[in-house]
Design a protein around this motif. Sequence first.
Motif, PDB file in Angstrom:
ATOM      1  N   ARG A  20     -15.513   0.560   8.730  1.00  0.00           N
ATOM      2  CA  ARG A  20     -15.362  -0.514   7.737  1.00  0.00           C
ATOM      3  C   ARG A  20     -15.010   0.138   6.412  1.00  0.00           C
ATOM      4  O   ARG A  20     -15.644   1.102   6.013  1.00  0.00           O
ATOM      5  N   VAL A  21     -14.049  -0.441   5.744  1.00  0.00           N
ATOM      6  CA  VAL A  21     -13.601   0.129   4.478  1.00  0.00           C
ATOM      7  C   VAL A  21     -13.594  -0.945   3.410  1.00  0.00           C
ATOM      8  O   VAL A  21     -12.927  -1.970   3.559  1.00  0.00           O
ATOM      9  N   ARG A  22     -14.351  -0.750   2.376  1.00  0.00           N
ATOM     10  CA  ARG A  22     -14.243  -1.656   1.229  1.00  0.00           C
ATOM     11  C   ARG A  22     -13.173  -1.089   0.310  1.00  0.00           C
ATOM     12  O   ARG A  22     -13.146   0.091   0.040  1.00  0.00           O
ATOM     13  N   TYR A  23     -12.261  -1.965  -0.151  1.00  0.00           N
ATOM     14  CA  TYR A  23     -11.157  -1.460  -0.954  1.00  0.00           C
ATOM     15  C   TYR A  23     -11.183  -2.091  -2.332  1.00  0.00           C
ATOM     16  O   TYR A  23     -11.778  -3.159  -2.542  1.00  0.00           O
ATOM     17  N   GLU A  24     -10.506  -1.402  -3.264  1.00  0.00           N
ATOM     18  CA  GLU A  24     -10.389  -1.935  -4.622  1.00  0.00           C
ATOM     19  C   GLU A  24      -9.102  -2.728  -4.748  1.00  0.00           C
ATOM     20  O   GLU A  24      -8.143  -2.482  -4.039  1.00  0.00           O
ATOM     21  N   GLY A  25      -9.061  -3.642  -5.679  1.00  0.00           N
ATOM     22  CA  GLY A  25      -7.816  -4.321  -6.013  1.00  0.00           C
ATOM     23  C   GLY A  25      -7.356  -5.265  -4.929  1.00  0.00           C
ATOM     24  O   GLY A  25      -8.131  -5.703  -4.083  1.00  0.00           O
ATOM     25  N   ALA A  26      -6.060  -5.573  -4.965  1.00  0.00           N
ATOM     26  CA  ALA A  26      -5.507  -6.551  -4.031  1.00  0.00           C
ATOM     27  C   ALA A  26      -5.030  -5.872  -2.761  1.00  0.00           C
ATOM     28  O   ALA A  26      -4.399  -4.824  -2.815  1.00  0.00           O
ATOM     29  N   TYR A  27      -5.361  -6.469  -1.644  1.00  0.00           N
ATOM     30  CA  TYR A  27      -4.785  -6.014  -0.375  1.00  0.00           C
ATOM     31  C   TYR A  27      -4.563  -7.244   0.492  1.00  0.00           C
ATOM     32  O   TYR A  27      -5.481  -8.021   0.728  1.00  0.00           O
ATOM     33  N   ASN A  28      -3.336  -7.438   0.945  1.00  0.00           N
ATOM     34  CA  ASN A  28      -3.032  -8.572   1.814  1.00  0.00           C
ATOM     35  C   ASN A  28      -2.499  -8.041   3.140  1.00  0.00           C
ATOM     36  O   ASN A  28      -1.325  -7.755   3.294  1.00  0.00           O
ATOM     37  N   ALA A  85      -1.573   2.691   3.078  1.00  0.00           N
ATOM     38  CA  ALA A  85      -1.380   2.812   1.626  1.00  0.00           C
ATOM     39  C   ALA A  85      -2.641   2.481   0.835  1.00  0.00           C
ATOM     40  O   ALA A  85      -2.562   1.950  -0.279  1.00  0.00           O
ATOM     41  N   LEU A  86      -3.802   2.809   1.417  1.00  0.00           N
ATOM     42  CA  LEU A  86      -5.057   2.571   0.696  1.00  0.00           C
ATOM     43  C   LEU A  86      -5.334   3.670  -0.330  1.00  0.00           C
ATOM     44  O   LEU A  86      -6.276   3.560  -1.111  1.00  0.00           O
ATOM     45  N   ASP A  87      -4.494   4.697  -0.313  1.00  0.00           N
ATOM     46  CA  ASP A  87      -4.655   5.786  -1.276  1.00  0.00           C
ATOM     47  C   ASP A  87      -3.737   5.593  -2.479  1.00  0.00           C
ATOM     48  O   ASP A  87      -3.532   6.504  -3.258  1.00  0.00           O
ATOM     49  N   GLU A  88      -3.186   4.394  -2.605  1.00  0.00           N
ATOM     50  CA  GLU A  88      -2.211   4.155  -3.671  1.00  0.00           C
ATOM     51  C   GLU A  88      -2.744   3.131  -4.666  1.00  0.00           C
ATOM     52  O   GLU A  88      -3.348   2.142  -4.263  1.00  0.00           O
ATOM     53  N   ASP A  89      -2.499   3.374  -5.951  1.00  0.00           N
ATOM     54  CA  ASP A  89      -2.974   2.460  -6.990  1.00  0.00           C
ATOM     55  C   ASP A  89      -1.912   1.410  -7.308  1.00  0.00           C
ATOM     56  O   ASP A  89      -1.052   1.615  -8.162  1.00  0.00           O
ATOM     57  N   TYR A  90      -1.968   0.286  -6.609  1.00  0.00           N
ATOM     58  CA  TYR A  90      -0.945  -0.747  -6.793  1.00  0.00           C
ATOM     59  C   TYR A  90      -1.095  -1.500  -8.105  1.00  0.00           C
ATOM     60  O   TYR A  90      -0.126  -2.074  -8.595  1.00  0.00           O
ATOM     61  N   ASP A  91      -2.296  -1.537  -8.668  1.00  0.00           N
ATOM     62  CA  ASP A  91      -2.434  -2.172  -9.986  1.00  0.00           C
ATOM     63  C   ASP A  91      -1.557  -1.451 -10.994  1.00  0.00           C
ATOM     64  O   ASP A  91      -0.847  -2.071 -11.792  1.00  0.00           O
ATOM     65  N   LYS A  92      -1.593  -0.145 -10.932  1.00  0.00           N
ATOM     66  CA  LYS A  92      -0.792   0.665 -11.843  1.00  0.00           C
ATOM     67  C   LYS A  92       0.701   0.452 -11.583  1.00  0.00           C
ATOM     68  O   LYS A  92       1.501   0.298 -12.513  1.00  0.00           O
ATOM     69  N   ILE A  93       1.071   0.435 -10.304  1.00  0.00           N
ATOM     70  CA  ILE A  93       2.476   0.241  -9.932  1.00  0.00           C
ATOM     71  C   ILE A  93       2.988  -1.120 -10.416  1.00  0.00           C
ATOM     72  O   ILE A  93       4.061  -1.223 -11.006  1.00  0.00           O
ATOM     73  N   ASP A  94       2.176  -2.177 -10.205  1.00  0.00           N
ATOM     74  CA  ASP A  94       2.590  -3.522 -10.612  1.00  0.00           C
ATOM     75  C   ASP A  94       2.797  -3.602 -12.123  1.00  0.00           C
ATOM     76  O   ASP A  94       3.737  -4.239 -12.599  1.00  0.00           O
ATOM     77  N   THR A 277      16.819  -0.760 -12.682  1.00  0.00           N
ATOM     78  CA  THR A 277      16.012  -1.279 -13.784  1.00  0.00           C
ATOM     79  C   THR A 277      14.525  -1.213 -13.454  1.00  0.00           C
ATOM     80  O   THR A 277      13.691  -0.990 -14.334  1.00  0.00           O
ATOM     81  N   PHE A 278      14.196  -1.398 -12.170  1.00  0.00           N
ATOM     82  CA  PHE A 278      12.794  -1.403 -11.756  1.00  0.00           C
ATOM     83  C   PHE A 278      12.136  -0.028 -11.873  1.00  0.00           C
ATOM     84  O   PHE A 278      10.917   0.080 -11.897  1.00  0.00           O
ATOM     85  N   GLY A 279      12.954   1.022 -11.884  1.00  0.00           N
ATOM     86  CA  GLY A 279      12.397   2.364 -12.009  1.00  0.00           C
ATOM     87  C   GLY A 279      12.005   2.972 -10.676  1.00  0.00           C
ATOM     88  O   GLY A 279      12.534   2.605  -9.631  1.00  0.00           O
ATOM     89  N   LYS A 280      11.040   3.886 -10.723  1.00  0.00           N
ATOM     90  CA  LYS A 280      10.769   4.705  -9.531  1.00  0.00           C
ATOM     91  C   LYS A 280      10.053   3.939  -8.431  1.00  0.00           C
ATOM     92  O   LYS A 280       9.932   4.446  -7.316  1.00  0.00           O
ATOM     93  N   TYR A 281       9.589   2.723  -8.706  1.00  0.00           N
ATOM     94  CA  TYR A 281       8.967   1.903  -7.667  1.00  0.00           C
ATOM     95  C   TYR A 281       9.850   0.721  -7.255  1.00  0.00           C
ATOM     96  O   TYR A 281       9.369  -0.321  -6.805  1.00  0.00           O
ATOM     97  N   ALA A 282      11.156   0.894  -7.401  1.00  0.00           N
ATOM     98  CA  ALA A 282      12.106  -0.192  -7.108  1.00  0.00           C
ATOM     99  C   ALA A 282      11.920  -0.755  -5.699  1.00  0.00           C
ATOM    100  O   ALA A 282      12.040  -1.962  -5.478  1.00  0.00           O
TER     101      ALA A 282
END
Length: 297
Positions: A20-28, A85-94, A277-282
């Motif tokens: 079981r893994v509790r995660y931070e932020g949004a995950y769908n 991709a649970l090791d990625e900070d999507y809040d920062k990316i967004d 335009t979106f940059g490195k996370y296009a």
Amino acid sequence: MSKFFENIKTEYEGELPFVRVRYEGAYNLDKTLDCGQCFRWEKVNDEWLGVALGRLISIKQIDNELIIYNATKEDFENIWCHYFALDEDYDKIDIELLENCQNPTFVQALEQGKGIRILHQDSWEAVCSFIISQNNNIPRIKKIIDALSFALGKQIDASAMENHGARGREFYSFPTPDAILSAGEDFIFSLKTGFRAKYIMDASQKWCDGTINEEELKQIETLDEALAYLCRVKGIGLKVASCALLFGFERYDPFPIDVWMKRVLDKYFEKDFNPSTFGKYAGIAQQYLFDFERNNA
DNA sequence: CTCCAGGAACTCC
DNA sequence: GGAGTTCATGGA
């Protein structure tokens, strides 16, 4: 490894290990596994069952928790944490994406698509899958990939997963390039791959003889060079190469443009809009827009 | 019947 | 260097 995942332990349901893994932020999870980036996950009741990286697991989401069956703590840390991709900070990316682009449709797509993650899939499987995807629809892409795996993959022991949708079924890994190469073009064609059979063969050939080397490709820095490297395979053009790099080679800068993305770009964006335009996370922006258009059209 | 699908190669000019 | 055509297959 995120500090957040330090307290994971292997639990057991009979003989079956799970975590079981509790995660931070949004995950769908539903959107992530059903947004057109992967083709071997199937929802059985409330769990997603699938073969990835040569293993059979199932995964479900309950509130802020993910449960992965047929996986130990070590499997999670070494394999699934990165795959999902649970090791990625999507809040920062967004935040970075929104700083780079304030197009109202994109803002809405991001809001609606929050929690979608780009998986880190096997490189060869991604290449082969997106060769198959050309001028094809998602249900049929899945059928062909299943047929390929059934015919040429290695069978995976599913006995421990009987209570998770695997009862009475057989599961196979995605075939290696040499398995495909030795099967021959006529056999690949017989799996209803159509005109793509010769493309699959050329890719397998170039993987086996070293013309294409995954490690070499992963070390290429510029996107244009990496795209050109993959386009040496007959049947891989800009779009397939972009998908393969985004979904199977640890890059976020490719921006695949297919028929859906063409519609998005000319419906909602100015004429000379440049995706860079979106940059490195296009690529992640692209996935939000793809999901948005597919669900609202 | 025609049209389309997470396209790319090939053939013209 | 574009614009049009062809390529298998199956579902709508």
